[in-house]
Design a protein around this motif. Structure first.
Motif, PDB file in Angstrom:
ATOM      1  N   LEU A  74       7.149   0.194  -2.723  1.00  0.00           N
ATOM      2  CA  LEU A  74       5.845  -0.329  -3.151  1.00  0.00           C
ATOM      3  C   LEU A  74       5.593  -1.590  -2.341  1.00  0.00           C
ATOM      4  CD1 LEU A  74       6.376  -0.131  -7.007  1.00  0.00           C
ATOM      5  CD2 LEU A  74       4.710   1.218  -5.715  1.00  0.00           C
ATOM      6  N   LYS A  75       4.397  -1.692  -1.761  1.00  0.00           N
ATOM      7  CA  LYS A  75       4.056  -2.917  -1.025  1.00  0.00           C
ATOM      8  C   LYS A  75       3.484  -3.919  -2.016  1.00  0.00           C
ATOM      9  CE  LYS A  75       1.370  -4.626   2.870  1.00  0.00           C
ATOM     10  NZ  LYS A  75       0.445  -4.278   3.950  1.00  0.00           N
ATOM     11  N   LEU A  76       4.089  -5.088  -2.092  1.00  0.00           N
ATOM     12  CA  LEU A  76       3.649  -6.119  -3.037  1.00  0.00           C
ATOM     13  C   LEU A  76       2.660  -7.085  -2.392  1.00  0.00           C
ATOM     14  CD1 LEU A  76       7.082  -6.857  -4.738  1.00  0.00           C
ATOM     15  CD2 LEU A  76       5.349  -5.162  -5.370  1.00  0.00           C
ATOM     16  N   ARG A  77       2.885  -7.358  -1.130  1.00  0.00           N
ATOM     17  CA  ARG A  77       1.977  -8.106  -0.257  1.00  0.00           C
ATOM     18  C   ARG A  77       2.549  -7.945   1.138  1.00  0.00           C
ATOM     19  NH1 ARG A  77       2.777 -14.517   0.347  1.00  0.00           N
ATOM     20  NH2 ARG A  77       1.835 -13.870   2.283  1.00  0.00           N
ATOM     21  N   ASN A  78       1.883  -8.480   2.154  1.00  0.00           N
ATOM     22  CA  ASN A  78       2.410  -8.341   3.506  1.00  0.00           C
ATOM     23  C   ASN A  78       3.834  -8.882   3.580  1.00  0.00           C
ATOM     24  OD1 ASN A  78       0.158  -7.154   4.499  1.00  0.00           O
ATOM     25  ND2 ASN A  78      -0.748  -9.019   5.343  1.00  0.00           N
ATOM     26  N   GLY A  79       4.759  -8.028   4.009  1.00  0.00           N
ATOM     27  CA  GLY A  79       6.137  -8.459   4.210  1.00  0.00           C
ATOM     28  C   GLY A  79       7.003  -8.497   2.964  1.00  0.00           C
ATOM     29  N   VAL A  80       6.449  -8.091   1.807  1.00  0.00           N
ATOM     30  CA  VAL A  80       7.231  -8.105   0.552  1.00  0.00           C
ATOM     31  C   VAL A  80       7.107  -6.731  -0.118  1.00  0.00           C
ATOM     32  CG1 VAL A  80       7.605  -9.240  -1.676  1.00  0.00           C
ATOM     33  CG2 VAL A  80       6.762 -10.571   0.266  1.00  0.00           C
ATOM     34  N   TYR A  81       8.258  -6.148  -0.470  1.00  0.00           N
ATOM     35  CA  TYR A  81       8.298  -4.771  -0.982  1.00  0.00           C
ATOM     36  C   TYR A  81       9.239  -4.653  -2.177  1.00  0.00           C
ATOM     37  CZ  TYR A  81       6.161  -3.841   3.523  1.00  0.00           C
ATOM     38  OH  TYR A  81       5.307  -3.863   4.593  1.00  0.00           O
ATOM     39  N   ALA A  82       9.039  -3.579  -2.949  1.00  0.00           N
ATOM     40  CA  ALA A  82       9.966  -3.251  -4.046  1.00  0.00           C
ATOM     41  C   ALA A  82      10.338  -1.784  -3.915  1.00  0.00           C
ATOM     42  CB  ALA A  82       9.292  -3.498  -5.396  1.00  0.00           C
ATOM     43  N   PHE A  83      11.521  -1.440  -4.406  1.00  0.00           N
ATOM     44  CA  PHE A  83      11.954  -0.040  -4.406  1.00  0.00           C
ATOM     45  C   PHE A  83      11.285   0.692  -5.570  1.00  0.00           C
ATOM     46  CE2 PHE A  83      15.629  -2.011  -2.205  1.00  0.00           C
ATOM     47  CZ  PHE A  83      15.644  -1.208  -1.065  1.00  0.00           C
ATOM     48  N   VAL A  84      10.649   1.832  -5.278  1.00  0.00           N
ATOM     49  CA  VAL A  84      10.000   2.626  -6.329  1.00  0.00           C
ATOM     50  C   VAL A  84      11.014   3.040  -7.397  1.00  0.00           C
ATOM     51  CG1 VAL A  84       8.841   4.835  -6.795  1.00  0.00           C
ATOM     52  CG2 VAL A  84       8.094   3.417  -4.877  1.00  0.00           C
ATOM     53  N   ARG A 106      10.767  -9.101   4.315  1.00  0.00           N
ATOM     54  CA  ARG A 106      11.236  -8.792   5.682  1.00  0.00           C
ATOM     55  C   ARG A 106      12.343  -9.740   6.104  1.00  0.00           C
ATOM     56  NH1 ARG A 106       7.572  -6.342  10.162  1.00  0.00           N
ATOM     57  NH2 ARG A 106       9.473  -6.929  11.192  1.00  0.00           N
ATOM     58  N   SER A 107      12.196 -11.013   5.702  1.00  0.00           N
ATOM     59  CA  SER A 107      13.200 -11.999   6.126  1.00  0.00           C
ATOM     60  C   SER A 107      14.574 -11.707   5.510  1.00  0.00           C
ATOM     61  CB  SER A 107      12.748 -13.428   5.810  1.00  0.00           C
ATOM     62  OG  SER A 107      12.496 -13.563   4.440  1.00  0.00           O
ATOM     63  N   ASP A 108      14.581 -11.066   4.325  1.00  0.00           N
ATOM     64  CA  ASP A 108      15.871 -10.674   3.721  1.00  0.00           C
ATOM     65  C   ASP A 108      16.602  -9.678   4.625  1.00  0.00           C
ATOM     66  OD1 ASP A 108      15.430 -12.203   1.442  1.00  0.00           O
ATOM     67  OD2 ASP A 108      14.454 -10.553   0.380  1.00  0.00           O
ATOM     68  N   ILE A 109      15.841  -8.776   5.230  1.00  0.00           N
ATOM     69  CA  ILE A 109      16.435  -7.759   6.125  1.00  0.00           C
ATOM     70  C   ILE A 109      16.940  -8.429   7.405  1.00  0.00           C
ATOM     71  CG2 ILE A 109      15.982  -5.667   7.480  1.00  0.00           C
ATOM     72  CD1 ILE A 109      13.778  -5.009   5.411  1.00  0.00           C
ATOM     73  N   GLN A 129       7.992   1.626  10.063  1.00  0.00           N
ATOM     74  CA  GLN A 129       9.000   2.195   9.155  1.00  0.00           C
ATOM     75  C   GLN A 129       8.663   1.854   7.705  1.00  0.00           C
ATOM     76  OE1 GLN A 129      12.261   0.220  11.408  1.00  0.00           O
ATOM     77  NE2 GLN A 129      13.331   2.170  11.153  1.00  0.00           N
ATOM     78  N   LEU A 130       8.347   0.591   7.461  1.00  0.00           N
ATOM     79  CA  LEU A 130       7.990   0.151   6.103  1.00  0.00           C
ATOM     80  C   LEU A 130       6.749   0.899   5.629  1.00  0.00           C
ATOM     81  CD1 LEU A 130       8.669  -3.642   6.654  1.00  0.00           C
ATOM     82  CD2 LEU A 130       9.955  -2.162   5.113  1.00  0.00           C
ATOM     83  N   HIS A 131       5.769   1.027   6.518  1.00  0.00           N
ATOM     84  CA  HIS A 131       4.522   1.725   6.194  1.00  0.00           C
ATOM     85  C   HIS A 131       4.817   3.189   5.818  1.00  0.00           C
ATOM     86  CE1 HIS A 131       0.278   2.649   6.304  1.00  0.00           C
ATOM     87  NE2 HIS A 131       0.520   3.658   7.105  1.00  0.00           N
TER      88      HIS A 131
END
Length: 199
Positions: free
Chosen positions: A42-52, A17-20, A31-33
């Motif tokens: 893909l949710k990696l942990r709270n606040g951290v995601y990867a593009f499918v 999230r902080s990158d955004i 929105q993320l949800h």
């Protein structure tokens, strides 16, 4: 923010999230949800995601360094990487200056074991096609392992159970560096087991 805007703002395969926010953009949890639900993220942990869309090219080692900072891959993960133990790993194992944590996501299980801050050194950055990760040097990985498992290594049999590959130790360990690192730990109990790694 629309999903198309997100993929323009984030250049890599994964983000927090902080990158955004650092790009001056606003993002809401819903929105993320929604994008996770739609199969975009893909949710990696709270606040951290990867593009499918990038899933196949993301390395688990990159995720290990990203998920919980500061941390670097060490212990069983690094020992297997260097061929010091038979490679049968069920998780990415790292050390961290923070408290112990475990995360499970689409890329597997990630275990973080606490190492006091003054011992948080002896790792190198490995560049990948799409990012990087931090990996313990061979000497430090072995010493981290002995240090964090001292309570379980009480006899010759316990030491043998680690199943260290003597040939690989001889090939890859820098004895001078190993002894220098060992003295930096300042733990007498480690010495007997550590020195056996050099024979």
């Amino acid at each position: 923010m629309k999903y198309n805007d997100l993929s323009k703002v984030i250049k890599g395969s994964y983000f927090s999230r902080s990158d955004i926010l650092s790009q001056g953009q606003e993002i809401f949890d819903y929105q993320l949800h929604l994008w996770v639900k739609k199969g975009y993220l893909l949710k990696l942990r709270n606040g951290v995601y990867a593009f499918v869309k990038d899933r196949e090219r993301i390395k688990g080692e990159e995720i290990a360094t990203l998920l919980y900072q500061p941390s670097y891959l060490s212990l069983e993960s690094a020992l297997a990487w260097y061929g010091f133990i038979p490679e049968m790993l069920y998780a990415h194992v790292s050390v961290t200056a923070r408290i112990n944590r475990t995360f499970t996501n689409a890329f597997g299980t990630f275990i973080y074991r606490h190492l006091k801050a003054e011992l948080f050194w002896g790792y190198t950055e490995i560049k990948t096609d799409h990012g990087h990760y931090l990996l313990a040097e061979p000497e430090k990985a072995l010493l981290d392992y002995i240090y964090l498992n001292l309570s379980r290594i009480r006899s010759d049999a316990d030491f043998e159970n680690i199943r260290l590959n003597a040939d690989m130790l001889k090939e890859r360990l820098d004895a001078d560096k190993f002894l220098k690192y060992l003295s930096a730990f300042g733990v007498k109990k480690m010495k007997v087991w550590a020195l056996r790694c050099l024979h």
